[in-house]
Design a protein around this motif. Structure first.
Motif, PDB file in Angstrom:
ATOM      1  N   UNK A   1      29.840  58.835  34.488  1.00 42.06           N
ATOM      2  CA  UNK A   1      30.479  59.311  35.711  1.00 42.06           C
ATOM      3  C   UNK A   1      29.964  58.557  36.931  1.00 42.06           C
ATOM      4  N   UNK A   2      28.656  58.395  37.049  1.00 45.32           N
ATOM      5  CA  UNK A   2      28.108  57.732  38.230  1.00 45.32           C
ATOM      6  C   UNK A   2      28.313  56.225  38.192  1.00 45.32           C
ATOM      7  N   UNK A   3      28.408  55.640  37.011  1.00 45.87           N
ATOM      8  CA  UNK A   3      28.689  54.204  36.934  1.00 45.87           C
ATOM      9  C   UNK A   3      30.112  53.873  37.352  1.00 45.87           C
ATOM     10  N   UNK A   4      31.018  54.845  37.261  1.00 50.43           N
ATOM     11  CA  UNK A   4      32.381  54.597  37.715  1.00 50.43           C
ATOM     12  C   UNK A   4      32.453  54.440  39.235  1.00 50.43           C
ATOM     13  N   UNK A   5      31.509  55.053  39.951  1.00 55.77           N
ATOM     14  CA  UNK A   5      31.487  54.969  41.404  1.00 55.77           C
ATOM     15  C   UNK A   5      30.486  53.948  41.931  1.00 55.77           C
ATOM     16  N   UNK A   6      29.857  53.223  41.039  1.00 55.32           N
ATOM     17  CA  UNK A   6      28.855  52.234  41.427  1.00 55.32           C
ATOM     18  C   UNK A   6      29.556  50.977  41.956  1.00 55.32           C
ATOM     19  N   UNK A   7      29.138  50.463  43.111  1.00 54.15           N
ATOM     20  CA  UNK A   7      29.786  49.253  43.622  1.00 54.15           C
ATOM     21  C   UNK A   7      29.495  48.021  42.775  1.00 54.15           C
ATOM     22  N   UNK A   8      28.418  48.024  42.043  1.00 60.78           N
ATOM     23  CA  UNK A   8      28.106  46.880  41.180  1.00 60.78           C
ATOM     24  C   UNK A   8      28.585  47.146  39.753  1.00 60.78           C
ATOM     25  N   UNK A   9      29.769  47.716  39.619  1.00 59.49           N
ATOM     26  CA  UNK A   9      30.317  48.097  38.321  1.00 59.49           C
ATOM     27  C   UNK A   9      30.500  46.895  37.404  1.00 59.49           C
ATOM     28  N   UNK A  10      30.946  45.796  37.939  1.00 61.40           N
ATOM     29  CA  UNK A  10      31.202  44.630  37.106  1.00 61.40           C
ATOM     30  C   UNK A  10      29.911  44.049  36.554  1.00 61.40           C
ATOM     31  N   UNK A  11      28.811  44.162  37.284  1.00 67.46           N
ATOM     32  CA  UNK A  11      27.526  43.684  36.771  1.00 67.46           C
ATOM     33  C   UNK A  11      27.073  44.545  35.600  1.00 67.46           C
ATOM     34  N   UNK A  12      27.307  45.860  35.684  1.00 68.80           N
ATOM     35  CA  UNK A  12      26.931  46.759  34.592  1.00 68.80           C
ATOM     36  C   UNK A  12      27.733  46.424  33.339  1.00 68.80           C
ATOM     37  N   UNK A  13      29.042  46.226  33.497  1.00 73.81           N
ATOM     38  CA  UNK A  13      29.867  45.920  32.341  1.00 73.81           C
ATOM     39  C   UNK A  13      29.564  44.540  31.768  1.00 73.81           C
ATOM     40  N   UNK A  14      29.158  43.608  32.610  1.00 78.84           N
ATOM     41  CA  UNK A  14      28.796  42.293  32.068  1.00 78.84           C
ATOM     42  C   UNK A  14      27.506  42.386  31.272  1.00 78.84           C
ATOM     43  N   UNK A  15      26.581  43.255  31.691  1.00 80.59           N
ATOM     44  CA  UNK A  15      25.373  43.466  30.903  1.00 80.59           C
ATOM     45  C   UNK A  15      25.697  44.154  29.584  1.00 80.59           C
ATOM     46  N   UNK A  16      26.606  45.123  29.627  1.00 74.46           N
ATOM     47  CA  UNK A  16      26.969  45.839  28.408  1.00 74.46           C
ATOM     48  C   UNK A  16      27.734  44.949  27.434  1.00 74.46           C
ATOM     49  N   UNK A  17      28.474  43.985  27.962  1.00 72.20           N
ATOM     50  CA  UNK A  17      29.266  43.119  27.099  1.00 72.20           C
ATOM     51  C   UNK A  17      28.392  42.202  26.251  1.00 72.20           C
ATOM     52  N   UNK A  18      27.145  42.016  26.638  1.00 69.82           N
ATOM     53  CA  UNK A  18      26.247  41.174  25.857  1.00 69.82           C
ATOM     54  C   UNK A  18      25.873  41.813  24.526  1.00 69.82           C
ATOM     55  N   UNK A  19      25.847  43.134  24.466  1.00 70.24           N
ATOM     56  CA  UNK A  19      25.516  43.829  23.230  1.00 70.24           C
ATOM     57  C   UNK A  19      26.617  44.847  22.949  1.00 70.24           C
ATOM     58  N   UNK A  20      27.448  44.563  21.983  1.00 68.33           N
ATOM     59  CA  UNK A  20      28.619  45.389  21.699  1.00 68.33           C
ATOM     60  C   UNK A  20      28.218  46.776  21.192  1.00 68.33           C
ATOM     61  N   UNK A  21      27.165  46.844  20.400  1.00 64.86           N
ATOM     62  CA  UNK A  21      26.729  48.133  19.862  1.00 64.86           C
ATOM     63  C   UNK A  21      26.363  49.099  20.977  1.00 64.86           C
TER      64      UNK A  21
END
Length: 166
Positions: free
Chosen positions: A112-132
């Motif tokens: 919920x709080x990551x959806x309102x984070x202005x650096x959302x794309x940085x979070x998703x780029x970090x998550x994309x490195x590890x699919x699991x």
């Protein structure tokens, strides 16, 4: 057809349980390899690493057992509610459902709080490195949402069974 739909509904819960036990097994395997790689010290260490390593394994295994109990109880509750069967609640069943709900609350809060984070794309780029980790991060809120949905359906259908009834 209804069995297939129920299987698809509970499939994310099975994924969470498999990942939970996979993480515990990776921890046990990593610590066993670490113990084999260490050479015998010349003097006794101040804090024995074996004791702290085994405590971590025991605590994580106990947590995995408790969360697995909660998720299995949620699977059972989902089955009973989806087939509109009466349920006789006891302390273990209620505790299991609460464990399943509380297990997924931090994941729901974080998502919920990551959806309102202005650096959302940085979070998703970090998550994309590890699919699991990405898949599990999106599956963690699912038990709470499923529990809430099934509890609403349960009370809507009015299938509360009295304590003395069989």
């Amino acid at each position: 057809m209804k069995k297939l739909i129920n299987f698809i509904i509970v499939l994310p819960l099975w994924f969470l349980m498999v990942d939970l036990w996979y993480s515990v097994s990776i921890l046990i395997y990593g610590l066993s390899i670490q113990d084999l790689d260490q050479k015998a010290p010349k003097q006794l260490p101040v804090a024995p690493e074996i004791a702290f390593s085994s405590m971590q394994v025991m605590v994580n295994t106990l947590m995995a057992i408790i969360v697995t109990f909660g998720l299995l109880t949620l699977i059972w509750f989902n089955h009973k509610v989806s087939y509109n069967k009466p349920i006789k609640f006891n302390g273990f069943k209620i505790t299991g459902l609460l464990i399943a709900g509380f297990f997924s609350l931090p994941g729901l809060w974080t998502l919920f709080w990551n959806l309102f984070d202005p650096s959302l794309y940085a979070v998703f780029s970090d998550l994309a490195n590890n699919v699991r980790y990405t898949v599990i991060a999106f599956l963690l809120p699912y038990p709470f949402v499923l529990l809430l949905y099934r509890v609403i359906l349960y009370f809507k259908n009015g299938k509360i069974q009295k304590e003395g009834a069989i």
